[in-house]
Design a protein around this motif. Structure first.
Motif, mmCIF file in Angstrom:
data_model
loop_
_atom_site.group_PDB
_atom_site.id
_atom_site.type_symbol
_atom_site.label_atom_id
_atom_site.label_comp_id
_atom_site.label_asym_id
_atom_site.label_seq_id
_atom_site.Cartn_x
_atom_site.Cartn_y
_atom_site.Cartn_z
ATOM 1 N N LEU A 84 0.829 -1.208 0.000
ATOM 2 C CA LEU A 84 0.000 0.000 0.000
ATOM 3 C C LEU A 84 0.864 1.259 0.000
ATOM 4 O O LEU A 84 0.565 2.227 -0.705
ATOM 5 N N ALA A 85 1.928 1.259 0.792
ATOM 6 C CA ALA A 85 2.813 2.422 0.841
ATOM 7 C C ALA A 85 3.445 2.677 -0.523
ATOM 8 O O ALA A 85 3.498 3.821 -0.998
ATOM 9 N N LEU A 86 3.916 1.611 -1.161
ATOM 10 C CA LEU A 86 4.526 1.756 -2.486
ATOM 11 C C LEU A 86 3.500 2.248 -3.500
ATOM 12 O O LEU A 86 3.778 3.135 -4.318
ATOM 13 N N ALA A 87 2.292 1.678 -3.442
ATOM 14 C CA ALA A 87 1.238 2.049 -4.385
ATOM 15 C C ALA A 87 0.823 3.509 -4.202
ATOM 16 O O ALA A 87 0.686 4.265 -5.178
ATOM 17 N N GLN A 88 0.621 3.933 -2.954
ATOM 18 C CA GLN A 88 0.254 5.320 -2.680
ATOM 19 C C GLN A 88 1.338 6.268 -3.176
ATOM 20 O O GLN A 88 1.050 7.304 -3.798
ATOM 21 N N LEU A 92 -1.262 5.276 -7.047
ATOM 22 C CA LEU A 92 -2.445 4.409 -7.061
ATOM 23 C C LEU A 92 -3.443 4.901 -6.011
ATOM 24 O O LEU A 92 -3.042 5.239 -4.892
ATOM 25 N N PRO A 93 -4.731 4.956 -6.326
ATOM 26 C CA PRO A 93 -5.720 5.319 -5.305
ATOM 27 C C PRO A 93 -5.737 4.282 -4.172
ATOM 28 O O PRO A 93 -5.908 3.088 -4.418
ATOM 29 N N THR A 94 -5.520 4.739 -2.937
ATOM 30 C CA THR A 94 -5.531 3.853 -1.773
ATOM 31 C C THR A 94 -6.267 4.533 -0.627
ATOM 32 O O THR A 94 -6.604 5.711 -0.694
ATOM 33 N N PHE A 177 -1.514 6.464 12.585
ATOM 34 C CA PHE A 177 -0.427 7.184 11.914
ATOM 35 C C PHE A 177 0.741 6.223 11.726
ATOM 36 O O PHE A 177 1.177 5.576 12.680
ATOM 37 N N VAL A 178 1.232 6.153 10.500
ATOM 38 C CA VAL A 178 2.281 5.190 10.172
ATOM 39 C C VAL A 178 3.300 5.831 9.246
ATOM 40 O O VAL A 178 2.940 6.564 8.320
ATOM 41 N N GLU A 179 4.582 5.575 9.522
ATOM 42 C CA GLU A 179 5.649 6.092 8.677
ATOM 43 C C GLU A 179 5.926 5.124 7.534
ATOM 44 O O GLU A 179 6.053 3.923 7.754
ATOM 45 N N PRO A 180 6.035 5.635 6.309
ATOM 46 C CA PRO A 180 6.342 4.763 5.170
ATOM 47 C C PRO A 180 7.817 4.382 5.174
ATOM 48 O O PRO A 180 8.647 5.076 5.769
ATOM 49 N N PRO A 181 8.166 3.292 4.525
ATOM 50 C CA PRO A 181 9.580 2.980 4.338
ATOM 51 C C PRO A 181 10.230 4.039 3.449
ATOM 52 O O PRO A 181 9.557 4.692 2.647
ATOM 53 N N SER A 182 11.530 4.215 3.596
ATOM 54 C CA SER A 182 12.251 5.238 2.829
ATOM 55 C C SER A 182 12.517 4.739 1.417
ATOM 56 O O SER A 182 13.645 4.386 1.052
#
Length: 265
Positions: A84-88, A92-94, A177-182
């Motif tokens: 989801l993080a990569l898609a957003q 991509l709509p998420t 609240f979540v931090e995405p991978p770098s």
């Protein structure tokens, strides 16, 4: 409703950094997440919502096909949250929504669109520490175990394995609240975080209305936008930095050299 209409750059600056002092550690450490929008009337709607139609049903199809066609080496771990993080991140709509730790970056997004300089902008700020006190016990225990205030995608994966589990493990709605991978420099430079809700059809602002102690909505008058924009550019808060590469550079130059007369005020 915690809504503030600012009249000047100095007042805006004070509001963005208000209550950031932490007595316990003797440092200025804000617990706020920020989101900037170019129009005060815009809702806190996810890209999935803006897709329209039966978007809640389409969500799993979008993600399944993204995973099918995306190169698997692009994702850090084979979990729904990393996908989801990569898609957003790639448009991509998420059900994820972009936020930032930085009030200046939120200000950039509230003032980057010259086509909306004729209307008031807005900065939403939410206390993620207080919001997480309303999470289901499983999530709160995970944060305590890690000594963290915000989730990573890995931590979230350890709490819940798939989207369908989210509504079943909580009592009512909640905001994570979540931090995405770098993934790349864009995420790092934008000091990014996401929010996610168990109900993909609930607006974040509708949930916030139920918890007025968690948030503020700072209204930026249209006549103040040019001053803010120029000061952000001087502080190097620009597309060139936030979107590294030739596309960001081009967007910055186009906006920077656009004549003010074309956009009024």
């Amino acid at each position: 409703m915690s809504e503030i209409y600012v009249r000047s750059w100095s007042q805006l600056h004070d509001m963005l950094f208000a209550e950031s002092w932490d007595d316990e550690i003797g440092r200025f450490r804000s617990r706020l997440a920020f989101r900037g929008l170019s129009d005060e009337n815009y809702e806190l709607a996810t890209t999935l919502m803006r897709l329209g139609g039966d978007y809640s049903i389409l969500e799993r199809h979008l993600l399944r096909n993204f995973k099918k066609y995306a190169h698997r080496s692009m994702v850090e771990r084979d979990s729904v949250w990393h996908w989801l993080a990569l898609a957003q991140h790639h448009g991509l709509p998420t059900r994820l929504m972009d936020w930032t730790y930085s009030p200046y970056i939120a200000l950039h997004f509230a003032t980057a669109n010259l086509e909306r300089f004729d209307c008031n902008g807005v900065i939403w700020s939410v206390n993620y520490l207080l919001a997480h006190q309303k999470l289901p016990e499983r999530f709160r225990l995970k944060l305590d175990e890690e000594g963290a205030n915000v989730f990573t995608m890995e931590m979230l994966s350890q709490c819940v394995g798939c989207l369908n589990e989210l509504p079943k493990i909580g009592e009512g709605d909640y905001l994570i609240f979540v931090e995405p991978p770098s993934i790349d420099d864009r995420i790092i430079n934008q000091y990014s975080m996401f929010t996610v809700m168990p109900d993909s059809i609930m607006l974040v602002n509708d949930w916030l209305q139920q918890h007025p102690e968690l948030w503020q909505k700072i209204i930026i008058p249209a006549e103040l936008k040019w001053e803010i924009r120029d000061k952000l550019d001087q502080a190097n808060i620009t597309e060139r930095v936030l979107f590294p590469g030739l596309d960001g550079l081009s967007h910055w130059l186009k906006r920077h050299y656009s004549p003010k007369s074309e956009y009024g005020r």
